[in-house]
Design a protein around this motif. Structure first.
Motif, PDB file in Angstrom:
ATOM      1  N   TYR A  33      56.579  -8.513  32.605  1.00 31.55           N
ATOM      2  CA  TYR A  33      57.821  -7.870  33.002  1.00 31.55           C
ATOM      3  C   TYR A  33      58.326  -7.015  31.856  1.00 31.55           C
ATOM      4  O   TYR A  33      58.172  -7.373  30.683  1.00 31.55           O
ATOM      5  N   PHE A  35      61.770  -4.786  30.345  1.00 28.43           N
ATOM      6  CA  PHE A  35      63.233  -4.804  30.412  1.00 28.43           C
ATOM      7  C   PHE A  35      63.815  -3.721  29.509  1.00 28.43           C
ATOM      8  O   PHE A  35      63.221  -3.328  28.511  1.00 28.43           O
ATOM      9  N   TYR A  37      67.634  -3.513  27.561  1.00 26.42           N
ATOM     10  CA  TYR A  37      68.913  -4.133  27.258  1.00 26.42           C
ATOM     11  C   TYR A  37      69.732  -3.166  26.413  1.00 26.42           C
ATOM     12  O   TYR A  37      69.196  -2.396  25.627  1.00 26.42           O
ATOM     13  N   PHE A  47      71.906  -6.921  29.928  1.00 23.42           N
ATOM     14  CA  PHE A  47      70.738  -6.604  30.744  1.00 23.42           C
ATOM     15  C   PHE A  47      71.004  -5.351  31.572  1.00 23.42           C
ATOM     16  O   PHE A  47      72.059  -5.214  32.201  1.00 23.42           O
ATOM     17  N   ARG A  50      64.981  -4.662  35.022  1.00 23.25           N
ATOM     18  CA  ARG A  50      63.714  -5.370  34.914  1.00 23.25           C
ATOM     19  C   ARG A  50      62.694  -4.691  35.829  1.00 23.25           C
ATOM     20  O   ARG A  50      63.036  -4.243  36.931  1.00 23.25           O
ATOM     21  N   PHE A  91      67.473  -1.585  23.603  1.00 21.70           N
ATOM     22  CA  PHE A  91      66.224  -2.286  23.314  1.00 21.70           C
ATOM     23  C   PHE A  91      65.338  -2.321  24.552  1.00 21.70           C
ATOM     24  O   PHE A  91      65.800  -2.640  25.648  1.00 21.70           O
ATOM     25  N   ASN A 101      57.802 -16.780  29.647  1.00 21.73           N
ATOM     26  CA  ASN A 101      58.514 -15.499  29.786  1.00 21.73           C
ATOM     27  C   ASN A 101      59.346 -15.135  28.564  1.00 21.73           C
ATOM     28  O   ASN A 101      60.357 -14.440  28.678  1.00 21.73           O
ATOM     29  N   LYS A 102      58.948 -15.615  27.388  1.00 24.00           N
ATOM     30  CA  LYS A 102      59.670 -15.203  26.197  1.00 24.00           C
ATOM     31  C   LYS A 102      59.488 -13.701  26.009  1.00 24.00           C
ATOM     32  O   LYS A 102      58.539 -13.113  26.490  1.00 24.00           O
ATOM     33  N   LEU A 103      60.439 -13.106  25.309  1.00 25.84           N
ATOM     34  CA  LEU A 103      60.472 -11.653  25.178  1.00 25.84           C
ATOM     35  C   LEU A 103      60.065 -11.210  23.787  1.00 25.84           C
ATOM     36  O   LEU A 103      60.412 -11.832  22.787  1.00 25.84           O
ATOM     37  N   PHE A 105      60.646  -7.729  21.616  1.00 24.43           N
ATOM     38  CA  PHE A 105      61.519  -6.560  21.654  1.00 24.43           C
ATOM     39  C   PHE A 105      60.980  -5.456  20.749  1.00 24.43           C
ATOM     40  O   PHE A 105      60.309  -5.711  19.747  1.00 24.43           O
TER      41      PHE A 105
ATOM     42  N   ARG B  31      66.275 -22.506  32.312  1.00 22.74           N
ATOM     43  CA  ARG B  31      65.559 -22.036  31.127  1.00 22.74           C
ATOM     44  C   ARG B  31      66.550 -21.586  30.057  1.00 22.74           C
ATOM     45  O   ARG B  31      67.527 -20.901  30.361  1.00 22.74           O
ATOM     46  N   TYR B  33      66.676 -20.086  25.891  1.00 24.60           N
ATOM     47  CA  TYR B  33      65.930 -19.509  24.774  1.00 24.60           C
ATOM     48  C   TYR B  33      66.865 -19.299  23.580  1.00 24.60           C
ATOM     49  O   TYR B  33      68.041 -18.971  23.751  1.00 24.60           O
ATOM     50  N   TYR B  35      66.891 -16.923  20.024  1.00 25.09           N
ATOM     51  CA  TYR B  35      66.300 -15.792  19.309  1.00 25.09           C
ATOM     52  C   TYR B  35      67.074 -15.577  18.014  1.00 25.09           C
ATOM     53  O   TYR B  35      68.235 -15.955  17.889  1.00 25.09           O
ATOM     54  N   GLY B  42      64.927  -5.840  16.417  1.00 24.41           N
ATOM     55  CA  GLY B  42      65.144  -6.477  17.701  1.00 24.41           C
ATOM     56  C   GLY B  42      65.121  -7.990  17.557  1.00 24.41           C
ATOM     57  O   GLY B  42      64.631  -8.519  16.559  1.00 24.41           O
ATOM     58  N   PRO B  43      65.656  -8.696  18.528  1.00 28.12           N
ATOM     59  CA  PRO B  43      65.610 -10.164  18.486  1.00 28.12           C
ATOM     60  C   PRO B  43      64.171 -10.676  18.453  1.00 28.12           C
ATOM     61  O   PRO B  43      63.274 -10.069  19.036  1.00 28.12           O
ATOM     62  N   PHE B  45      61.850 -14.234  19.069  1.00 26.78           N
ATOM     63  CA  PHE B  45      61.848 -15.526  19.746  1.00 26.78           C
ATOM     64  C   PHE B  45      61.751 -16.671  18.755  1.00 26.78           C
ATOM     65  O   PHE B  45      60.954 -16.648  17.820  1.00 26.78           O
ATOM     66  N   THR B  99      64.596 -12.856  34.386  1.00 26.74           N
ATOM     67  CA  THR B  99      65.592 -12.097  33.628  1.00 26.74           C
ATOM     68  C   THR B  99      66.448 -13.029  32.774  1.00 26.74           C
ATOM     69  O   THR B  99      67.073 -13.949  33.277  1.00 26.74           O
ATOM     70  N   GLN B 100      66.465 -12.747  31.473  1.00 29.44           N
ATOM     71  CA  GLN B 100      67.261 -13.545  30.548  1.00 29.44           C
ATOM     72  C   GLN B 100      68.619 -12.877  30.336  1.00 29.44           C
ATOM     73  O   GLN B 100      68.693 -11.665  30.106  1.00 29.44           O
ATOM     74  N   TYR B 101      69.652 -13.691  30.369  1.00 28.39           N
ATOM     75  CA  TYR B 101      71.021 -13.239  30.123  1.00 28.39           C
ATOM     76  C   TYR B 101      71.465 -13.822  28.797  1.00 28.39           C
ATOM     77  O   TYR B 101      71.368 -15.029  28.579  1.00 28.39           O
TER      78      TYR B 101
END
Lengths: 115, 111
Positions: A33, A35, A37, A47, A50, A91, A101-103, A105, B31, B33, B35, B42-43, B45, B99-101
């Protein structure tokens, strides 16, 4: 390395100009995926959009539009008729590493919209 | 509908002290996370929870870092014996799907 590259570190435009933010990514994954941001000066990541790797349909949402091209591993973001409130760091990110699903960037693009 | 919240928003501490940050995810998000974001980057993980189980930790998470998510609700991130290199923004995010918020972050300064 599977990385996300935002080559533009800073962009400055005058209000009402259109601006495109570039994003290029590397991946060995077949499913992932992408994204975008937005991080205003307050610091919170907001966000925007996506896209999954199977969906190359480009999208327009108000003044925002996105261009995903899997063949060139690019996921660019355009703001039409920019406004001062659009000023922020943007970003690009993608998922990696399987089911978590860790991101990962990019380093971000600072957009300054001058009145 | 409340978003992700983090506490405190800012923390200044002296080198060698322990600090703990809290994250309250969006309710029903399974879930969570953590960071870390340093200036101009950027962030990156740090760790991932699904419900109460910590399923993945980054190599960035040294032995001085520990995270918990008891009962699968809020999470805490503790840093022991802080070092100046720990100065950063610590961001928490939650999700139900892909989608992470993100929360507003905790900005840590180690003197």
């Amino acid at each position: 390395a599977q990385k996300v590259t935002q080559a533009q570190t800073e962009i400055s435009v005058v209000e009402k100009e259109d601006v495109t933010l570039d994003c290029v990514y590397e991946t060995r994954d077949t499913t992932y995926y992408l994204f975008w941001y937005k991080q205003p000066p307050s610091g919170e990541l907001v966000f925007l959009i996506r896209r999954n790797s199977f969906d190359e349909q480009n999208e327009i949402s108000g003044r925002y539009s996105w261009n995903f091209q899997k063949s060139t591993s690019s996921f660019n973001f355009t703001i039409t008729a920019s406004q001062v409130v659009d000023s922020a760091v943007y970003f690009c990110a993608r998922t990696y590493g399987g089911a978590t699903n860790k991101l990962i960037f990019g380093t971000g693009t600072l957009l300054a919209v001058q009145p | 509908d409340t978003g992700v919240s983090q506490d405190p928003r800012h923390k200044i501490t002296k080198r060698g002290q322990n600090v703990t940050f809290r994250c309250d995810p969006i309710s029903e998000h399974n879930r969570l996370y953590w960071y870390r974001q340093t200036l101009g980057q950027g962030p990156e993980f740090l760790t991932y929870f699904q419900n109460e189980a910590q399923l993945e930790k980054s190599r960035l998470l040294s032995d001085r870092f520990s995270a918990e998510r008891p009962k699968g609700s809020f999470s805490t991130l503790e840093i022991q014996r802080t070092e100046q290199g720990d100065s950063a923004m610590y961001l928490c995010a939650s999700s139900w799907g892909e989608t992470q918020y993100f929360g507003p972050g905790t900005r840590l300064l180690v003197l």
